[in-house]
Design an enzyme around this catalytic site. Structure first.
Site, PDB file in Angstrom:
ATOM      1  N   LYS A   1      -1.163   6.758  -5.241  1.00 15.00           N
ATOM      2  CA  LYS A   1      -2.519   7.265  -5.508  1.00 15.00           C
ATOM      3  C   LYS A   1      -2.616   8.711  -5.035  1.00 15.00           C
ATOM      4  O   LYS A   1      -1.723   9.236  -4.376  1.00 15.00           O
ATOM      5  CB  LYS A   1      -3.584   6.422  -4.798  1.00 15.00           C
TER       6      LYS A   1
ATOM      7  N   SER B   1      -2.721   3.479 -13.568  1.00 16.41           N
ATOM      8  CA  SER B   1      -3.847   3.941 -12.750  1.00 16.41           C
ATOM      9  C   SER B   1      -3.767   5.422 -12.400  1.00 16.41           C
ATOM     10  O   SER B   1      -4.749   5.999 -11.933  1.00 16.41           O
ATOM     11  CB  SER B   1      -3.941   3.132 -11.456  1.00 16.41           C
TER      12      SER B   1
END
Length: 199
Positions: free
Chosen positions: A102, A65
């Site tokens: 993230k 991701s």
């Protein structure tokens, strides 16, 4: 760290992560001087353990991701100090027990919008130079009120996205991240060595 004293040698194993990075040192020691050295030696050990558990810790990346910045199974050093800034890569653990890594897009008080694959922060264009692959970084149009009951990031919260926008589970699905859930900021990719870089 693990220490063994055998004859006139101290052997030191330092396991830098839970995987396969290992530093081994074999140090010759005069037993008569060992007592003299024990104070500084213990102090150095305490400092090393403090750094390992409170200032910097290793973390293995799971998933794609954060491509292209971070690859699956990359190992990074995470700093547990300093101020969180826009575009920092942070690690956090949610109530589901999962740990995520993230990139911070929205800081407390920010109004966030994407339009035509362009980030707007407080109605101003902000370039995302880290999105070097347009296929991975393509972002659908949205404003915060498409996902939440607010148009701004609340106090003590952060809006985070994965760099691989098409597959990332991030604030669009997981919600905004409370500052108390953030454990640190990714600092260096140290393994594999050919991926080494300062983030």
């Amino acid at each position: 760290p693990v220490f063994y004293l055998y004859k006139n040698y101290v052997t030191i194993w330092v396991y830098f992560s839970e995987r396969d990075v290992e530093i081994i040192m074999k140090v010759h020691v005069d037993k008569q001087k060992l007592k003299k050295w024990s104070g500084p030696f213990v102090l150095a050990l305490v400092i090393a353990l403090f750094i390992r558990f409170f200032l910097v810790t290793p973390l293995e990346v799971n998933g794609n991701s954060m491509l292209p910045a971070l690859h699956d199974h990359d190992e990074v050093l995470v700093r547990h100090y300093g101020t969180i800034k826009r575009f920092d890569i942070v690690t956090f653990k949610l109530a589901n027990g999962e740990t995520y890594i993230k990139r911070v897009i929205g800081l407390p008080g920010d109004e966030i919008k994407y339009e035509n694959n362009q980030l707007y922060v407080n109605q101003k264009k902000v370039p995302e130079k880290f999105l070097t692959d347009p296929n991975l970084g393509e972002t659908s149009d949205f404003t915060l009120d498409d996902f939440f009951t607010t148009t701004k990031v609340p106090a003590r919260k952060y809006f985070v996205l994965g760099d691989n926008r098409r597959i990332s589970q991030d604030s669009r699905t997981l919600g905004m991240v409370d500052e108390t859930c953030i454990s640190g900021r990714a600092w260096i990719i140290y393994w594999p060595i050919w991926h080494f870089k300062v983030l």
